[in-house]
Structure formats: C-alpha cells, structure tokens
Design a protein around this motif. Sequence first.
Motif, PDB file in Angstrom:
ATOM      1  N   ASP A  47       0.853  -1.187   0.000  1.00 31.95           N
ATOM      2  CA  ASP A  47       0.000   0.000   0.000  1.00 31.95           C
ATOM      3  C   ASP A  47       0.894   1.244   0.000  1.00 31.95           C
ATOM      4  O   ASP A  47       2.109   1.143  -0.060  1.00 31.95           O
ATOM      5  CB  ASP A  47      -0.953   0.002   1.199  1.00 31.95           C
ATOM      6  N   MET A  48       0.295   2.395   0.063  1.00 28.97           N
ATOM      7  CA  MET A  48       1.054   3.641  -0.002  1.00 28.97           C
ATOM      8  C   MET A  48       1.519   4.123   1.375  1.00 28.97           C
ATOM      9  O   MET A  48       2.072   5.203   1.512  1.00 28.97           O
ATOM     10  CB  MET A  48       0.209   4.727  -0.675  1.00 28.97           C
ATOM     11  N   ASP A  49       1.302   3.337   2.414  1.00 31.07           N
ATOM     12  CA  ASP A  49       1.699   3.698   3.770  1.00 31.07           C
ATOM     13  C   ASP A  49       3.015   2.991   4.111  1.00 31.07           C
ATOM     14  O   ASP A  49       3.036   1.950   4.758  1.00 31.07           O
ATOM     15  CB  ASP A  49       0.592   3.309   4.751  1.00 31.07           C
ATOM     16  N   PHE A  50       4.118   3.569   3.671  1.00 32.60           N
ATOM     17  CA  PHE A  50       5.430   2.988   3.959  1.00 32.60           C
ATOM     18  C   PHE A  50       6.452   4.103   4.121  1.00 32.60           C
ATOM     19  O   PHE A  50       6.222   5.242   3.725  1.00 32.60           O
ATOM     20  CB  PHE A  50       5.863   2.014   2.860  1.00 32.60           C
ATOM     21  N   GLU A  51       7.565   3.784   4.774  1.00 31.82           N
ATOM     22  CA  GLU A  51       8.635   4.744   4.977  1.00 31.82           C
ATOM     23  C   GLU A  51       9.763   4.470   3.998  1.00 31.82           C
ATOM     24  O   GLU A  51      10.065   3.320   3.694  1.00 31.82           O
ATOM     25  CB  GLU A  51       9.205   4.616   6.393  1.00 31.82           C
ATOM     26  N   VAL A  52      10.380   5.534   3.545  1.00 28.70           N
ATOM     27  CA  VAL A  52      11.560   5.413   2.697  1.00 28.70           C
ATOM     28  C   VAL A  52      12.771   5.667   3.581  1.00 28.70           C
ATOM     29  O   VAL A  52      12.888   6.718   4.188  1.00 28.70           O
ATOM     30  CB  VAL A  52      11.522   6.410   1.524  1.00 28.70           C
ATOM     31  N   ILE A  53      13.636   4.688   3.674  1.00 26.31           N
ATOM     32  CA  ILE A  53      14.843   4.815   4.478  1.00 26.31           C
ATOM     33  C   ILE A  53      15.993   5.177   3.543  1.00 26.31           C
ATOM     34  O   ILE A  53      16.328   4.426   2.632  1.00 26.31           O
ATOM     35  CB  ILE A  53      15.155   3.514   5.236  1.00 26.31           C
ATOM     36  N   ILE A  54      16.569   6.334   3.751  1.00 22.64           N
ATOM     37  CA  ILE A  54      17.662   6.806   2.915  1.00 22.64           C
ATOM     38  C   ILE A  54      18.963   6.624   3.687  1.00 22.64           C
ATOM     39  O   ILE A  54      19.110   7.137   4.788  1.00 22.64           O
ATOM     40  CB  ILE A  54      17.467   8.275   2.517  1.00 22.64           C
ATOM     41  N   ARG A  55      19.875   5.883   3.082  1.00 24.20           N
ATOM     42  CA  ARG A  55      21.181   5.658   3.716  1.00 24.20           C
ATOM     43  C   ARG A  55      22.249   6.303   2.865  1.00 24.20           C
ATOM     44  O   ARG A  55      22.258   6.161   1.647  1.00 24.20           O
ATOM     45  CB  ARG A  55      21.458   4.155   3.828  1.00 24.20           C
ATOM     46  N   ASN A  56      23.155   6.969   3.514  1.00 21.89           N
ATOM     47  CA  ASN A  56      24.300   7.534   2.796  1.00 21.89           C
ATOM     48  C   ASN A  56      25.380   6.483   2.725  1.00 21.89           C
ATOM     49  O   ASN A  56      25.952   6.100   3.719  1.00 21.89           O
ATOM     50  CB  ASN A  56      24.824   8.783   3.507  1.00 21.89           C
ATOM     51  N   VAL A  57      25.650   6.028   1.521  1.00 22.78           N
ATOM     52  CA  VAL A  57      26.641   4.970   1.334  1.00 22.78           C
ATOM     53  C   VAL A  57      27.887   5.543   0.748  1.00 22.78           C
ATOM     54  O   VAL A  57      27.947   6.381  -0.048  1.00 22.78           O
ATOM     55  CB  VAL A  57      26.085   3.854   0.409  1.00 22.78           C
TER      56      VAL A  57
END
Length: 60
Positions: free
Chosen positions: A50-60
């Motif tokens: 569904d559209m209820d999710f978190e985007v986890i951004i990691r600096n690599v």
Amino acid sequence: MFESAESILNKILRGEANDRLPEASRPDYENLVRNCNRRRQRKRPNDPTDMDFEVIIRNV
C-alpha cells in the motif's frame, strides 16, 4: 548487493573453474546466473502493498 549476478559469477568462475575439464562436465552458465538471481532475490525486501510505507535513505 548492487552488482549484477553475471559479474559475481564471472569473478567466481575465473578463480575456481577448471578449463581443462570437458565443457559437458561444467554446469550451464545461464542456469548458474538464474540460480544466483533467485538466491539474491530472497535477500531483497518485499515490495510495499500500500502507499503507507517509509523510505529509508542511507548515505553509502
């Protein structure tokens, strides 16, 4: 994780494959790539349902 299955397979085969053996005794290259992709797929996160999710951004 971000490397193609073919490049991973080529690295392994360069170090481990025995070129002196007959070609029929070696596994099929395309089957090895498919098998590698299937195993890598298990490590990927599931797609959101569904559209209820978190985007986890990691600096690599």
